[in-house]
Design a protein around this motif. Structure first.
Motif, PDB file in Angstrom:
ATOM      1  N   GLN A  97      40.084  53.310  35.369  1.00 38.79           N
ATOM      2  CA  GLN A  97      39.594  52.196  34.570  1.00 38.79           C
ATOM      3  C   GLN A  97      38.559  52.654  33.549  1.00 38.79           C
ATOM      4  OE1 GLN A  97      38.723  49.639  38.160  1.00 38.79           O
ATOM      5  NE2 GLN A  97      39.379  48.009  36.784  1.00 38.79           N
ATOM      6  N   VAL A  98      37.691  53.564  33.963  1.00 35.07           N
ATOM      7  CA  VAL A  98      36.608  54.008  33.083  1.00 35.07           C
ATOM      8  C   VAL A  98      37.105  54.988  32.023  1.00 35.07           C
ATOM      9  CG1 VAL A  98      34.405  55.265  33.010  1.00 35.07           C
ATOM     10  CG2 VAL A  98      34.843  53.606  34.830  1.00 35.07           C
ATOM     11  N   THR A  99      38.002  55.896  32.406  1.00 28.71           N
ATOM     12  CA  THR A  99      38.415  56.974  31.504  1.00 28.71           C
ATOM     13  C   THR A  99      39.771  56.749  30.850  1.00 28.71           C
ATOM     14  OG1 THR A  99      39.534  58.232  33.255  1.00 28.71           O
ATOM     15  CG2 THR A  99      37.163  58.626  32.943  1.00 28.71           C
ATOM     16  N   GLY A 100      40.611  55.929  31.469  1.00 29.46           N
ATOM     17  CA  GLY A 100      41.988  55.795  30.995  1.00 29.46           C
ATOM     18  C   GLY A 100      42.905  56.886  31.497  1.00 29.46           C
ATOM     19  N   GLU A 101      42.375  57.830  32.274  1.00 30.42           N
ATOM     20  CA  GLU A 101      43.160  58.963  32.766  1.00 30.42           C
ATOM     21  C   GLU A 101      43.499  58.792  34.240  1.00 30.42           C
ATOM     22  OE1 GLU A 101      44.396  61.521  31.139  1.00 30.42           O
ATOM     23  OE2 GLU A 101      43.534  60.969  29.200  1.00 30.42           O
ATOM     24  N   PRO A 102      44.777  58.845  34.597  1.00 32.84           N
ATOM     25  CA  PRO A 102      45.156  58.724  36.012  1.00 32.84           C
ATOM     26  C   PRO A 102      44.760  59.966  36.800  1.00 32.84           C
ATOM     27  CG  PRO A 102      47.079  59.247  34.695  1.00 32.84           C
ATOM     28  CD  PRO A 102      45.955  59.013  33.722  1.00 32.84           C
ATOM     29  N   GLN A 103      44.365  59.766  38.040  1.00 28.93           N
ATOM     30  CA  GLN A 103      44.026  60.857  38.937  1.00 28.93           C
ATOM     31  C   GLN A 103      45.031  60.879  40.090  1.00 28.93           C
ATOM     32  OE1 GLN A 103      41.318  62.952  37.823  1.00 28.93           O
ATOM     33  NE2 GLN A 103      41.949  61.636  36.144  1.00 28.93           N
ATOM     34  N   ALA A 104      44.863  61.838  40.992  1.00 31.45           N
ATOM     35  CA  ALA A 104      45.792  62.000  42.107  1.00 31.45           C
ATOM     36  C   ALA A 104      45.092  61.708  43.423  1.00 31.45           C
ATOM     37  CB  ALA A 104      46.370  63.412  42.126  1.00 31.45           C
ATOM     38  N   VAL A 105      45.873  61.170  44.364  1.00 28.19           N
ATOM     39  CA  VAL A 105      45.405  60.920  45.720  1.00 28.19           C
ATOM     40  C   VAL A 105      46.400  61.589  46.654  1.00 28.19           C
ATOM     41  CG1 VAL A 105      44.994  59.166  47.482  1.00 28.19           C
ATOM     42  CG2 VAL A 105      44.300  58.737  45.115  1.00 28.19           C
ATOM     43  N   ILE A 106      45.904  62.406  47.587  1.00 26.94           N
ATOM     44  CA  ILE A 106      46.779  63.076  48.557  1.00 26.94           C
ATOM     45  C   ILE A 106      46.448  62.542  49.946  1.00 26.94           C
ATOM     46  CG2 ILE A 106      47.389  65.263  49.641  1.00 26.94           C
ATOM     47  CD1 ILE A 106      47.021  66.666  47.034  1.00 26.94           C
ATOM     48  N   VAL A 107      47.475  62.062  50.641  1.00 22.11           N
ATOM     49  CA  VAL A 107      47.287  61.495  51.974  1.00 22.11           C
ATOM     50  C   VAL A 107      48.274  62.125  52.959  1.00 22.11           C
ATOM     51  CG1 VAL A 107      46.389  59.322  51.086  1.00 22.11           C
ATOM     52  CG2 VAL A 107      48.840  59.543  51.501  1.00 22.11           C
ATOM     53  N   HIS A 108      48.036  61.840  54.241  1.00 20.98           N
ATOM     54  CA  HIS A 108      48.758  62.463  55.342  1.00 20.98           C
ATOM     55  C   HIS A 108      49.952  61.611  55.773  1.00 20.98           C
ATOM     56  CE1 HIS A 108      49.539  64.501  59.058  1.00 20.98           C
ATOM     57  NE2 HIS A 108      48.977  63.592  59.837  1.00 20.98           N
TER      58      HIS A 108
END
Length: 592
Positions: free
Chosen positions: A69-80
């Protein structure tokens, strides 16, 4: 020891190539390949996204959510595997409903069990965590889901997933990969990010802009309604231009951004679940809706039957909302910034009735001023209790334009928007969804996205507990991400009370005060943050103690330490006015 190039290596490289700066991770037995690749990269000083360890998945995705929301850039989430996927919980709902681009990756249980391939099953959990349709757990909340089956095209999968995530309407995407595939040896592939750009924003058909402006120039009582137009900060400026040219009042309906400056004379307030007709909306002969899922609640508040409605949205028919309709003259699947620019450029082609515009400007300015005076009256100091209005006004006086407010006030959403009165685009955000607990992780993600900003999280006591504060404040200290949390503490879930009384305003639950939502005995909420992350912790019960406590908390975050103020609001009872308004629905039902 050989340091081989694997699918995991290519996967991590592709995230970096796509502009991902952080991986919010909760690693498990499915991630040896990724952990090994990260270790090799560190040894070689190879640049990859930074790993942020998140002891709870809800916090991980909420942090990625606000970062985007702040940057406009998507990040990644890694889950188990499927367990971690499910533990993302309501954060998936929030990202999907809030149109937030993020890539979620989960491993999967190995598909071999006799050592046939590197990564074959060697722990009992690999049988227990093998499920028929892991992707199906989140499919209803993802724009796209797929499985990585080989390292030969893993980069293409990642770039395609992020292309979809970044295309309007934006949203989360999900990839999964079994251990054997992620351990597979691969050959480096070069990918050009420029060839995987999101779909270009959509515009109005050229002939339509003129018709809209023509109708607008003839309207006597036009109104603009919006909810999340401010997700693109440039759109706010264009909306102000349109409003100024025609003296159009703007109403924010269930906002989760700053969509229009609160101090602008055409800003005419906010609407939520209040069971009463908005005067301006009810009188409007033309309504322009920009970026809004719920511009009004038709059982109690809607435009006149003969008003003309134009609907502008990335998804104007809400394809994933089974029950949704707002009858409109035209629906436009557009990027609101692009559409507003077109409309503003078309204004000169239509004659303006200057006298009508001047008269409307005077009337709406007076309406705005009276409304603000009423809000100011509600902020008055009371020596016996701390009201939500007074609390919010005190916070308003403390913060500045370099403060980003995270709003998860729930039953105090309306109060927070009215009495903070934010005027700068990007100065307040909400989740855009309906699952509580977003604010804790969101504060971390927002601070990580822009460390120059002060972050203030405003939350109810219920949503604070949903946010996993032990995880949030452990991360705050570990990654040096200080922020201020102010808990609007009703000592229970106020919102279910409001919902019950909205249907049964004078029912048995009201008479007996039995709602099964009280938090009794009450937890020491601030101390959770102190124990987990060394936060400055303070419980405020008396009005005279509020401002000194806010000052101490502000000083703490300036010194690099998070702070939590648990502000005790009065026990809640519905006012006679609210009962009278809510009773309208019950009387209508009884008359049927």
């Amino acid at each position: 020891m050989s340091e081989s190039y694997t699918t995991s290596t290519a996967f991590l490289e592709s995230l970096h190539e796509a502009g991902v700066s952080y991986i919010f991770s909760n690693l498990g037995s499915d991630h040896p390949g990724i952990i090994e690749s990260l270790a090799i990269a560190r040894k070689q000083n190879k640049q990859l996204p930074e790993v942020i360890t998140c002891p709870h998945e809800m916090v991980a995705l909420s942090a990625a959510h606000s970062y985007a929301q702040v940057t406009g850039e998507p990040q990644a989430v890694i889950v188990h595997v499927e367990c971690g996927t499910q533990n993302l919980g309501g954060a998936i709902h929030n990202a999907y409903k809030g149109r937030i681009p993020v890539l979620v990756f989960a491993g999967a249980s190995p598909y071999t069990q006799e050592g046939e391939l590197t990564g074959s099953r060697n722990e009992f959990i690999h049988w227990i965590q093998d499920v028929p349709d892991q992707r199906g757990i989140v499919r209803g909340y993802m724009k796209y889901d797929n499985e990585i089956r080989t390292g030969k095209n893993v980069k293409q999968h990642v770039h395609r997933a992020l292309q979809i995530a970044n295309s309007q309407p934006k949203g989360p995407v999900y990839l999964m990969g079994p251990r054997e595939v992620m351990e597979e040896k691969a050959v480096p592939v070069t990918i050009s990010r420029e060839m995987w750009q999101p779909i270009a924003p959509k515009a109005l058909p050229p002939q339509e802009a003129g018709q809209i402006i023509s109708d607008l120039s003839k309207a006597e009582k036009p109104v603009i309604v919006t909810s999340y137009l401010g997700k693109n900060q440039s759109s706010v400026e264009e909306l102000v231009k349109l409003s100024n040219n025609f003296a159009i009042p703007v109403i924010e309906s269930v906002p989760n951004y700053m969509n229009f400056p609160s101090d602008h004379p055409m800003h005419c307030g906010y609407q939520w679940n209040t069971p009463e007709q908005n005067e301006l909306l009810g009188e409007a002969d033309l309504v322009l809706v920009f970026d809004s899922d719920v511009p009004w609640i038709p059982t109690t508040n809607k435009p006149a039957a003969d008003s003309t409605v134009y609907y502008f949205d990335e998804d104007p028919v809400k394809q994933n909302m089974p029950l949704w309709y707002i009858p409109s003259k035209r629906f436009y699947e557009v990027d609101s910034y692009t559409a507003l620019k077109q409309l503003n450029e078309t204004i000169n082609t239509a004659p303006l009735h200057e006298e009508i515009v001047r008269s409307r400007k005077e009337k709406i300015t007076a309406y705005h001023q009276i409304q603000r005076e009423e809000w100011k009256e509600a902020e008055k100091y009371n020596q016996d209790i701390i009201t939500p209005e007074y609390l919010t006004a005190c916070i308003r006086e403390m913060i500045d334009d370099n403060t980003l407010v995270i709003n998860e006030g729930i039953s105090n959403f309306d109060t927070i928007y009215k009495h903070l009165q934010r005027n700068k685009a990007g100065s307040i955000i909400g989740s855009g969804g309906g699952s509580l607990g977003w604010s804790g992780g969101a504060a971390l993600g927002a601070k990580l996205a822009d460390k120059s900003k002060k972050i203030v999280s405003l939350t109810g006591d219920g949503s604070y507990m949903f946010s996993v504060p032990s995880t949030v404040h452990w991360m705050s200290r570990k990654y040096e991400l200080p922020f201020l949390t102010v808990i609007y503490n009703n000592r229970g879930w106020k919102s279910p009370k409001l919902s019950t009384l909205g249907v049964h305003p004078q029912g048995t639950a009201y008479d007996t005060d039995q709602f099964w939502v009280d938090f009794d005995p009450h937890a020491d909420l601030a101390q959770i943050a102190e124990a987990a992350g060394g936060a400055f912790a303070c419980t405020v019960k008396r009005p005279d103690d509020l401002i000194p406590a806010l000052e101490k908390a502000w000083k703490a975050i300036e010194e690099g330490r998070s702070a939590v103020l648990d502000v005790q609001l009065p026990t809640w009872r519905r006012t006679e006015k609210e009962l009278e308004l809510a009773g309208v629905q019950e009387k209508q039902d009884m008359g049927r």
